[in-house]
Design a protein around this motif. Sequence first.
Motif, PDB file in Angstrom:
ATOM      1  N   GLU A   1       5.376  20.164   3.313  1.00  0.00           N
ATOM      2  CA  GLU A   1       4.481  19.152   3.873  1.00  0.00           C
ATOM      3  C   GLU A   1       3.896  18.318   2.748  1.00  0.00           C
ATOM      4  O   GLU A   1       3.818  18.766   1.599  1.00  0.00           O
ATOM      5  CB  GLU A   1       3.357  19.816   4.681  1.00  0.00           C
ATOM      6  N   GLY A   2       3.504  17.083   3.083  1.00  0.00           N
ATOM      7  CA  GLY A   2       2.912  16.229   2.068  1.00  0.00           C
ATOM      8  C   GLY A   2       2.770  14.804   2.557  1.00  0.00           C
ATOM      9  O   GLY A   2       3.286  14.424   3.612  1.00  0.00           O
ATOM     10  N   SER A   3       2.061  13.997   1.779  1.00  0.00           N
ATOM     11  CA  SER A   3       1.803  12.602   2.143  1.00  0.00           C
ATOM     12  C   SER A   3       2.957  11.701   1.711  1.00  0.00           C
ATOM     13  O   SER A   3       3.509  11.857   0.610  1.00  0.00           O
ATOM     14  CB  SER A   3       0.507  12.115   1.490  1.00  0.00           C
ATOM     15  N   LEU A   4       3.313  10.762   2.588  1.00  0.00           N
ATOM     16  CA  LEU A   4       4.324   9.754   2.312  1.00  0.00           C
ATOM     17  C   LEU A   4       3.836   8.421   2.864  1.00  0.00           C
ATOM     18  O   LEU A   4       2.829   8.364   3.579  1.00  0.00           O
ATOM     19  CB  LEU A   4       5.665  10.118   2.970  1.00  0.00           C
ATOM     20  N   TYR A   5       4.570   7.365   2.549  1.00  0.00           N
ATOM     21  CA  TYR A   5       4.316   6.066   3.163  1.00  0.00           C
ATOM     22  C   TYR A   5       5.516   5.689   4.016  1.00  0.00           C
ATOM     23  O   TYR A   5       6.670   5.847   3.596  1.00  0.00           O
ATOM     24  CB  TYR A   5       4.081   4.994   2.103  1.00  0.00           C
ATOM     25  N   LYS A   6       5.249   5.183   5.208  1.00  0.00           N
ATOM     26  CA  LYS A   6       6.294   4.687   6.092  1.00  0.00           C
ATOM     27  C   LYS A   6       6.235   3.161   6.078  1.00  0.00           C
ATOM     28  O   LYS A   6       5.190   2.576   6.363  1.00  0.00           O
ATOM     29  CB  LYS A   6       6.090   5.225   7.511  1.00  0.00           C
ATOM     30  N   LEU A   7       7.354   2.532   5.715  1.00  0.00           N
ATOM     31  CA  LEU A   7       7.406   1.075   5.609  1.00  0.00           C
ATOM     32  C   LEU A   7       7.940   0.488   6.905  1.00  0.00           C
ATOM     33  O   LEU A   7       9.001   0.892   7.393  1.00  0.00           O
ATOM     34  CB  LEU A   7       8.286   0.644   4.438  1.00  0.00           C
ATOM     35  N   ASP A   8       7.207  -0.475   7.448  1.00  0.00           N
ATOM     36  CA  ASP A   8       7.580  -1.094   8.717  1.00  0.00           C
ATOM     37  C   ASP A   8       7.268  -2.584   8.641  1.00  0.00           C
ATOM     38  O   ASP A   8       6.098  -2.980   8.614  1.00  0.00           O
ATOM     39  CB  ASP A   8       6.792  -0.445   9.866  1.00  0.00           C
TER      40      ASP A   8
ATOM     41  N   VAL B   1       1.393   8.294   6.028  1.00  0.00           N
ATOM     42  CA  VAL B   1       1.654   9.339   7.014  1.00  0.00           C
ATOM     43  C   VAL B   1       1.608  10.690   6.320  1.00  0.00           C
ATOM     44  O   VAL B   1       1.820  10.797   5.105  1.00  0.00           O
ATOM     45  CB  VAL B   1       3.024   9.159   7.717  1.00  0.00           C
ATOM     46  N   TYR B   2       1.320  11.708   7.106  1.00  0.00           N
ATOM     47  CA  TYR B   2       1.381  13.080   6.607  1.00  0.00           C
ATOM     48  C   TYR B   2       2.613  13.718   7.248  1.00  0.00           C
ATOM     49  O   TYR B   2       2.672  13.890   8.471  1.00  0.00           O
ATOM     50  CB  TYR B   2       0.122  13.856   6.967  1.00  0.00           C
ATOM     51  N   ALA B   3       3.620  13.975   6.420  1.00  0.00           N
ATOM     52  CA  ALA B   3       4.911  14.457   6.929  1.00  0.00           C
ATOM     53  C   ALA B   3       4.986  15.971   6.836  1.00  0.00           C
ATOM     54  O   ALA B   3       4.555  16.572   5.850  1.00  0.00           O
ATOM     55  CB  ALA B   3       6.050  13.822   6.146  1.00  0.00           C
ATOM     56  N   MET B   4       5.561  16.570   7.878  1.00  0.00           N
ATOM     57  CA  MET B   4       5.768  18.021   7.895  1.00  0.00           C
ATOM     58  C   MET B   4       7.227  18.304   8.234  1.00  0.00           C
ATOM     59  O   MET B   4       7.721  17.881   9.286  1.00  0.00           O
ATOM     60  CB  MET B   4       4.839  18.676   8.915  1.00  0.00           C
TER      61      MET B   4
ATOM     62  N   LEU C   1      11.599  17.027  11.614  1.00  0.00           N
ATOM     63  CA  LEU C   1      10.662  16.338  10.733  1.00  0.00           C
ATOM     64  C   LEU C   1       9.609  15.667  11.603  1.00  0.00           C
ATOM     65  O   LEU C   1       9.941  14.966  12.559  1.00  0.00           O
ATOM     66  CB  LEU C   1      11.393  15.288   9.897  1.00  0.00           C
ATOM     67  N   LEU C   2       8.338  15.885  11.291  1.00  0.00           N
ATOM     68  CA  LEU C   2       7.241  15.360  12.097  1.00  0.00           C
ATOM     69  C   LEU C   2       6.359  14.469  11.226  1.00  0.00           C
ATOM     70  O   LEU C   2       5.915  14.877  10.153  1.00  0.00           O
ATOM     71  CB  LEU C   2       6.417  16.512  12.671  1.00  0.00           C
ATOM     72  N   LEU C   3       6.129  13.241  11.703  1.00  0.00           N
ATOM     73  CA  LEU C   3       5.257  12.311  11.003  1.00  0.00           C
ATOM     74  C   LEU C   3       3.926  12.228  11.748  1.00  0.00           C
ATOM     75  O   LEU C   3       3.890  11.978  12.952  1.00  0.00           O
ATOM     76  CB  LEU C   3       5.890  10.919  10.926  1.00  0.00           C
TER      77      LEU C   3
ATOM     78  N   GLU D   1       8.379  11.547  -8.414  1.00  0.00           N
ATOM     79  CA  GLU D   1       8.326  13.002  -8.291  1.00  0.00           C
ATOM     80  C   GLU D   1       8.071  13.418  -6.851  1.00  0.00           C
ATOM     81  O   GLU D   1       8.678  14.353  -6.336  1.00  0.00           O
ATOM     82  CB  GLU D   1       7.224  13.551  -9.211  1.00  0.00           C
ATOM     83  N   SER D   2       7.167  12.680  -6.163  1.00  0.00           N
ATOM     84  CA  SER D   2       6.835  13.052  -4.787  1.00  0.00           C
ATOM     85  C   SER D   2       7.969  12.758  -3.826  1.00  0.00           C
ATOM     86  O   SER D   2       7.996  13.258  -2.709  1.00  0.00           O
ATOM     87  CB  SER D   2       5.564  12.327  -4.329  1.00  0.00           C
ATOM     88  N   ARG D   3       8.950  11.924  -4.255  1.00  0.00           N
ATOM     89  CA  ARG D   3      10.096  11.655  -3.396  1.00  0.00           C
ATOM     90  C   ARG D   3      10.943  12.908  -3.192  1.00  0.00           C
ATOM     91  O   ARG D   3      11.713  13.011  -2.238  1.00  0.00           O
ATOM     92  CB  ARG D   3      10.956  10.544  -4.019  1.00  0.00           C
ATOM     93  N   LYS D   4      10.781  13.885  -4.083  1.00  0.00           N
ATOM     94  CA  LYS D   4      11.528  15.135  -3.940  1.00  0.00           C
ATOM     95  C   LYS D   4      11.215  15.801  -2.611  1.00  0.00           C
ATOM     96  O   LYS D   4      12.005  16.592  -2.098  1.00  0.00           O
ATOM     97  CB  LYS D   4      11.201  16.086  -5.095  1.00  0.00           C
ATOM     98  N   PHE D   5      10.037  15.478  -2.043  1.00  0.00           N
ATOM     99  CA  PHE D   5       9.695  16.020  -0.714  1.00  0.00           C
ATOM    100  C   PHE D   5      10.789  15.658   0.280  1.00  0.00           C
ATOM    101  O   PHE D   5      11.240  16.476   1.076  1.00  0.00           O
ATOM    102  CB  PHE D   5       8.361  15.432  -0.249  1.00  0.00           C
TER     103      PHE D   5
END
Length: 394
Positions: free
Chosen positions: A300-307, A314-317, A323-325, A387-391
Amino acid sequence: MILAVNGKEVSDLSCAYVSKLLRQCGDSVEMVVQQAPRDMLSNPCYTPDLMNGAKDKDHTSLPPVVLDWETLPPLEQKRQQAIQDLIRSEDHYLTDLKFGIERYLLPLKKKEFLSPEKHEKMFNNIKEVSDITNKVLKSLTISRVPLINTSPNLPYYIYSIGEVYRENSAELIQQYEEYLNGRKAAHQEFNRLHNVGEFMTFLQEPPALPDLCNILQQPREHIGSLPCLLQGVLSATPLHHPDQAHLGHVIQVLSALSRTSPSKKKSEARKMADIQERLIFSSSVKPFPIKEGDRVLVHEGSLYKLDKKKKHKVYAMLFTDLLLLTKEVGQHLKVVQDPMFLSQIMIQDFNCDDGTEFHITVVATLPSEGDKVIHGDTYVLRGKTAESRKFGKR
């Protein structure tokens, strides 16, 4: 397996006849080929060595068989990328294990400060874990076909990997269960040795990387990440492909392996119950139970969703099957869209120019064989850093 030569079907013809036909073609020939099923590899007519220029029993030589990357459908290209990611991971892991055996396991057998019993306790069956990894890796690459018009990171085409993992799944589970069950005792012995001066001096001798602690942890980390790597291949595998059934089974049993500890099961159950209590749903999403079956949280961790050039945090799990946003609202997690099931994520692109960005495509209907266009919803996600893209890769 050679199916056709210059438009003539030859799959049922003898090796000698096919060889003669190929010699008559001169320097240019058009062939339709398919990787032979593994149960046919004992037939000299279909062995990869023969297909790539070796001699058959009539001492005639066939020209090399290659595949053109640019002719593969987009879905198959994604599948081959996922297979190469898997093989690279297995290869790097095996390299580290072999280093650990040569650098630490074998020399420590000769040290007087470590009795045979304590040596066995610390290393357990890591040699057998290395052996089964080596066996799987060799089987994966035995029938590869060279690719042209591709990048250096994708030199070969591999038709199937599922059968290899399924055939070796029982031994994989046996060896990793034994290793994981002995980790507590190994950890205790490793800590005890930190008070032994000769041991600390030995660890500081070159080469010192990867260090012993890292080597001993790698089997647990690798078997935990392996289902995710296999899922990446499965997500790009057409429904008709034999890997669908094989990989589905292997992912299930390997995922269960990392959750066999009773204390870990209780911890995961509490975690899932806590997530269920925190979830609230937006008006556009039909409520559903997240705590269902064997589903557990993987990451789990924070990401950005581009639209449309807008960036939404978003907080992705990532769970074992979806996969849940969500969006953090106080102590709650608001589900902002329907869950994305991993079986329907057909494309995962981590090769974007932006080092923090990756794309995924979710399809409602799995594509058929030969489909050149994949219809689905593509989501652009971005980590705060590279580094966080590894999520996303996990």
